[in-house]
Design a protein around this motif. Structure first.
Motif, PDB file in Angstrom:
ATOM      1  N   VAL A  82       0.880  -1.155  -0.036  1.00 15.26           N
ATOM      2  CA  VAL A  82       0.046   0.041  -0.005  1.00 15.26           C
ATOM      3  C   VAL A  82       0.794   1.277   0.094  1.00 15.26           C
ATOM      4  N   LEU A  86       0.987   4.090  -2.855  1.00 13.49           N
ATOM      5  CA  LEU A  86       0.562   5.716  -2.428  1.00 13.49           C
ATOM      6  C   LEU A  86       1.880   6.383  -2.927  1.00 13.49           C
ATOM      7  N   ALA A 130      -8.182  -5.460   2.169  1.00 13.78           N
ATOM      8  CA  ALA A 130      -8.127  -3.963   2.206  1.00 13.78           C
ATOM      9  C   ALA A 130      -7.155  -3.187   1.216  1.00 13.78           C
ATOM     10  N   ALA A 131      -5.847  -3.997   1.404  1.00 11.55           N
ATOM     11  CA  ALA A 131      -4.711  -3.715   0.494  1.00 11.55           C
ATOM     12  C   ALA A 131      -5.267  -3.810  -0.854  1.00 11.55           C
ATOM     13  N   LEU A 134      -7.714  -1.012  -2.128  1.00 13.43           N
ATOM     14  CA  LEU A 134      -7.004   0.344  -2.318  1.00 13.43           C
ATOM     15  C   LEU A 134      -6.149   0.293  -3.601  1.00 13.43           C
ATOM     16  N   CYS A 135      -5.379  -0.728  -3.771  1.00 23.15           N
ATOM     17  CA  CYS A 135      -4.750  -0.869  -5.184  1.00 23.15           C
ATOM     18  C   CYS A 135      -5.657  -0.911  -6.488  1.00 23.15           C
ATOM     19  N   VAL A 137      -8.617   0.695  -6.527  1.00 22.93           N
ATOM     20  CA  VAL A 137      -9.189   1.950  -6.665  1.00 22.93           C
ATOM     21  C   VAL A 137      -8.053   2.699  -7.335  1.00 22.93           C
ATOM     22  N   MET A 138      -6.959   2.775  -7.170  1.00 23.01           N
ATOM     23  CA  MET A 138      -5.673   3.543  -7.544  1.00 23.01           C
ATOM     24  C   MET A 138      -5.407   2.921  -9.014  1.00 23.01           C
TER      25      MET A 138
END
Length: 390
Positions: A82, A86, A130-131, A134-135, A137-138
């Motif tokens: 993550v 970021l 969760a990781a 998030l990845c 989405v990005m």
């Protein structure tokens, strides 16, 4: 119902037999580090090469603690993923940062349900999902590819859970086999004690009748009571020392022993020739040892009939020595598949251990399968069978 299942999963303990670190871990680490070095040195399109190489090396090092600290390793690995994503987003890099060898993180996903507690599995799965979310989405990856990636990510975890379930189920079956073997041994010891007690009662009654008319006969009867009482005490000590599960059932038929081996070896008929040889004084063995010899021969001959491919003969040798009795069963067949003890041999090992002896089973020197057991016929001070000190 779902709440109860989640509570059960949350309180599930870790497997008790997790190895800390074995030679395979170092071999895996060496292979992974070599792959990282090759990819980082030869691949041309690596973004942030030093950062990607250090990140991949860090993931490889986490493998060393995947069994002892599965949750911490998963949290560190996916937390690093993550952070790297970021950092890539902040730096406005259009291409993904990292090496393909970073896929070793899948080994950590496997280790989480394989070696973690229920709490570790729940928290670790939440961190992984969760990781991934998030990845996703990005990233601009199409939804179909993201679904495939999620399945690919979770597949090692499902394999680890299946391996753990299989191992737990097999261990539970082994415990049931040991419990049944102990129950059967308790029945046999119960028969022996009941026989001694009956003899004590008969001798005591005879001594009371003869006490007034024949004192010498009464004294002889009392000596017999003393002898039978000592034997009974030995059997009771053996039962208490050897058996922690004392479930004695209602089936108390006399157990089979060495005297029944002739009938046993005739059972295979023309399918398999059994060469039985009995040597030494086998008539005065303790009843528990006598029954154990029969069970070892019975299970070994049955296994030869079922699993020995092309076997034509089984050699059975039972030899009585001053303080031990040795049992050897060998066939001349061939074994197929992976060699591993079945539940029957596990029960025999348990029985031999309870009597203070040992049992070994494995492939023969040239071919076939052999079972060798050594059972003591004397007693130790604690009641279990053992060789007396010289």
């Amino acid at each position: 119902m779902l709440r109860d299942d989640l509570r059960t999963l949350w309180t599930e303990p870790r497997p008790p037999d997790a190895p800390a670190r074995v030679w395979r871990d170092w071999a895996l680490l060496a292979v992974c580090l070599a792959a990282v070095a090759l990819e980082a040195g030869l691949r041309e399109d690596v973004v942030w090469r030093p950062v990607a190489a250090v990140f991949a090396v860090g993931l490889c090092l986490l493998l060393l603690w995947r069994r002892t600290r599965p949750l911490a390793m998963v949290a560190l690995a996916f937390g690093s993923v993550v952070l790297l994503q970021l950092a890539s987003l902040v730096a406005a890099r259009g291409e993904p940062v990292g090496l393909d060898t970073s896929a070793v993180v899948l080994v950590l996903v496997y280790a989480l349900p394989r070696w973690g507690s229920g709490r570790d599995i729940v928290l670790g799965a939440a961190a992984v999902l969760a990781a991934f979310a998030l990845c996703a989405v990005m990233d601009d990856t199409p939804p179909a590819e993201q679904i495939v990636g999620l399945v690919f990510l979770l597949l090692p975890g499902m394999i680890g859970a299946a391996v753990r379930f299989w191992g737990t189920a097999r261990e539970r079956q082994m415990d049931q086999v040991r419990s049944r073997e102990r129950e059967q041994l308790a029945r046999e010891l119960h028969d022996t004690v009941a026989h001694h007690v009956s003899a004590i009662v008969i001798r005591a009654q005879a001594g009371r009748v003869l006490a007034a008319t024949d004192p010498d006969a009464a004294v002889e009867a009392l000596e017999g009571v003393e002898e039978e009482g000592a034997r009974t005490l030995e059997e009771m000590r053996a039962m208490v020392a050897a058996l922690r599960d004392r479930g004695v059932g209602a089936e108390l038929a006399p157990p089979a022993g060495i005297a029944d081996l002739e009938r046993l070896v005739r059972a295979p008929g023309d399918r398999l020739k059994v060469d039985l040889r009995l040597d030494g004084e086998l008539d005065s063995l303790p009843p528990a040892v006598d029954a154990a010899v029969y069970r070892i021969v019975q299970e070994s001959v049955t296994n030869a009939m079922r699993h020995a491919v092309g076997a034509t003969e089984v050699a059975v040798r039972v030899t009585a020595e001053p303080h031990t009795v040795r049992v050897s069963v060998r066939d001349n067949g061939q074994r197929t598949g992976r060699v591993r003890d079945g539940y029957g041999l596990a029960g025999l090992r348990e029985r031999a251990a309870l009597l203070g002896g040992s049992l070994r089973a494995g492939p023969g020197t040239d071919r076939g399968w052999q079972v060798e057991a050594e059972l003591p016929t004397a007693r130790s001070e604690r009641g279990a069978y053992s060789r007396p000190r010289r």
